[in-house]
Each structure stands twice: as structure tokens, then as C-alpha cells.
Motif scaffolding. Structure first.
Motif, PDB file in Angstrom:
ATOM      1  N   VAL A  19       0.858  -1.179   0.000  1.00 31.76           N
ATOM      2  CA  VAL A  19       0.000   0.000   0.000  1.00 31.76           C
ATOM      3  C   VAL A  19       0.896   1.231   0.000  1.00 31.76           C
ATOM      4  O   VAL A  19       1.798   1.353   0.829  1.00 31.76           O
ATOM      5  CB  VAL A  19      -0.920   0.017   1.247  1.00 31.76           C
ATOM      6  N   ASP A  20       0.643   2.133  -0.941  1.00 28.43           N
ATOM      7  CA  ASP A  20       1.383   3.391  -1.003  1.00 28.43           C
ATOM      8  C   ASP A  20       0.757   4.341   0.013  1.00 28.43           C
ATOM      9  O   ASP A  20      -0.316   4.899  -0.220  1.00 28.43           O
ATOM     10  CB  ASP A  20       1.310   3.966  -2.412  1.00 28.43           C
ATOM     11  N   THR A  21       1.407   4.518   1.132  1.00 27.04           N
ATOM     12  CA  THR A  21       0.850   5.329   2.226  1.00 27.04           C
ATOM     13  C   THR A  21       0.961   6.831   1.973  1.00 27.04           C
ATOM     14  O   THR A  21       0.484   7.618   2.788  1.00 27.04           O
ATOM     15  CB  THR A  21       1.518   4.968   3.562  1.00 27.04           C
ATOM     16  N   SER A  22       1.550   7.233   0.848  1.00 32.39           N
ATOM     17  CA  SER A  22       1.608   8.663   0.522  1.00 32.39           C
ATOM     18  C   SER A  22       0.322   9.131  -0.162  1.00 32.39           C
ATOM     19  O   SER A  22       0.109  10.329  -0.327  1.00 32.39           O
ATOM     20  CB  SER A  22       2.821   8.965  -0.375  1.00 32.39           C
ATOM     21  N   VAL A  23      -0.542   8.177  -0.541  1.00 34.22           N
ATOM     22  CA  VAL A  23      -1.825   8.510  -1.186  1.00 34.22           C
ATOM     23  C   VAL A  23      -2.923   8.412  -0.116  1.00 34.22           C
ATOM     24  O   VAL A  23      -3.124   7.350   0.471  1.00 34.22           O
ATOM     25  CB  VAL A  23      -2.118   7.534  -2.356  1.00 34.22           C
ATOM     26  N   PRO A  24      -3.648   9.510   0.148  1.00 28.20           N
ATOM     27  CA  PRO A  24      -4.630   9.508   1.246  1.00 28.20           C
ATOM     28  C   PRO A  24      -5.780   8.510   1.097  1.00 28.20           C
ATOM     29  O   PRO A  24      -6.200   7.905   2.076  1.00 28.20           O
ATOM     30  CB  PRO A  24      -5.174  10.939   1.251  1.00 28.20           C
ATOM     31  N   ALA A  43      -8.248   1.636   0.756  1.00 26.50           N
ATOM     32  CA  ALA A  43      -7.239   1.956   1.771  1.00 26.50           C
ATOM     33  C   ALA A  43      -7.267   3.453   2.048  1.00 26.50           C
ATOM     34  O   ALA A  43      -7.336   4.268   1.126  1.00 26.50           O
ATOM     35  CB  ALA A  43      -5.859   1.534   1.296  1.00 26.50           C
ATOM     36  N   THR A  44      -7.221   3.794   3.322  1.00 22.49           N
ATOM     37  CA  THR A  44      -7.165   5.183   3.745  1.00 22.49           C
ATOM     38  C   THR A  44      -5.880   5.380   4.543  1.00 22.49           C
ATOM     39  O   THR A  44      -5.616   4.616   5.481  1.00 22.49           O
ATOM     40  CB  THR A  44      -8.384   5.540   4.621  1.00 22.49           C
ATOM     41  N   CYS A  45      -5.103   6.385   4.155  1.00 22.28           N
ATOM     42  CA  CYS A  45      -3.826   6.652   4.814  1.00 22.28           C
ATOM     43  C   CYS A  45      -3.796   8.095   5.301  1.00 22.28           C
ATOM     44  O   CYS A  45      -4.437   8.975   4.725  1.00 22.28           O
ATOM     45  CB  CYS A  45      -2.669   6.420   3.849  1.00 22.28           C
ATOM     46  N   GLU A  46      -3.039   8.305   6.366  1.00 21.91           N
ATOM     47  CA  GLU A  46      -2.897   9.640   6.927  1.00 21.91           C
ATOM     48  C   GLU A  46      -1.480   9.789   7.462  1.00 21.91           C
ATOM     49  O   GLU A  46      -1.022   8.937   8.241  1.00 21.91           O
ATOM     50  CB  GLU A  46      -3.923   9.832   8.043  1.00 21.91           C
ATOM     51  N   GLU A  47      -0.796  10.827   7.017  1.00 21.80           N
ATOM     52  CA  GLU A  47       0.567  11.124   7.455  1.00 21.80           C
ATOM     53  C   GLU A  47       1.493   9.916   7.311  1.00 21.80           C
ATOM     54  O   GLU A  47       2.274   9.595   8.211  1.00 21.80           O
ATOM     55  CB  GLU A  47       0.563  11.647   8.888  1.00 21.80           C
ATOM     56  N   GLY A  48       1.365   9.209   6.183  1.00 21.10           N
ATOM     57  CA  GLY A  48       2.244   8.077   5.903  1.00 21.10           C
ATOM     58  C   GLY A  48       1.912   6.793   6.633  1.00 21.10           C
ATOM     59  O   GLY A  48       2.678   5.837   6.586  1.00 21.10           O
ATOM     60  N   GLU A  49       0.755   6.743   7.295  1.00 22.95           N
ATOM     61  CA  GLU A  49       0.342   5.535   8.013  1.00 22.95           C
ATOM     62  C   GLU A  49      -0.987   5.027   7.469  1.00 22.95           C
ATOM     63  O   GLU A  49      -1.871   5.808   7.123  1.00 22.95           O
ATOM     64  CB  GLU A  49       0.200   5.815   9.514  1.00 22.95           C
TER      65      GLU A  49
END
Length: 60
Positions: A19-24, A43-49
Motif C-alpha cells: 500500500v502506497d501510504t503517501s496517497v490519502p 485503503a485510507t492513509c494519513e501522514e504516511g500511516e
């Protein structure tokens, strides 16, 4: 990139996905590497997590 392990909603095998955590927010379809059935990935990401991950069965 973050390697996330989850259970396929079709064959119940544990698989992993990068998962590319740079994409929100990400929503796409990918085939299971074990049974080849389509899975909708959300997938939902925030601040690289990775904050949330869903693997939904797409019935054929």
C-alpha cells in the motif's frame, strides 16, 4: 510503501499487498494471488500511516 497482510474474502488465504501510504485514499480492484478472484481494495492513509483497509469480495 507498506506491506499489509489480510485474508482473501473468496478463498480465506492470508495474502499481502503493498500500500502506497503517501496517497490519502485508494480504491481499486486487484485479483487474489492465490485464487485469482477479484477483490475491491479500499485503503485510507494519513501522514504516511495506513489508517483503514477493506478487502471486499466482488462476486463474479
Amino acid at each position: 510503501m507498506y506491506e499489509h497482510f489480510f485474508t482473501c474474502p473468496h478463498c480465506w488465504e492470508e495474502i499481502s499487498m503493498l500500500v502506497d501510504t503517501s496517497v490519502p485514499y485508494q480504491k481499486y480492484v486487484e485479483d487474489c494471488e492465490v485464487c485469482c478472484n477479484p477483490i475491491e481494495i479500499i485503503a485510507t492513509c494519513e501522514e504516511g500511516e495506513l489508517m483503514a483497509f477493506e478487502a471486499i469480495s466482488l462476486e463474479q
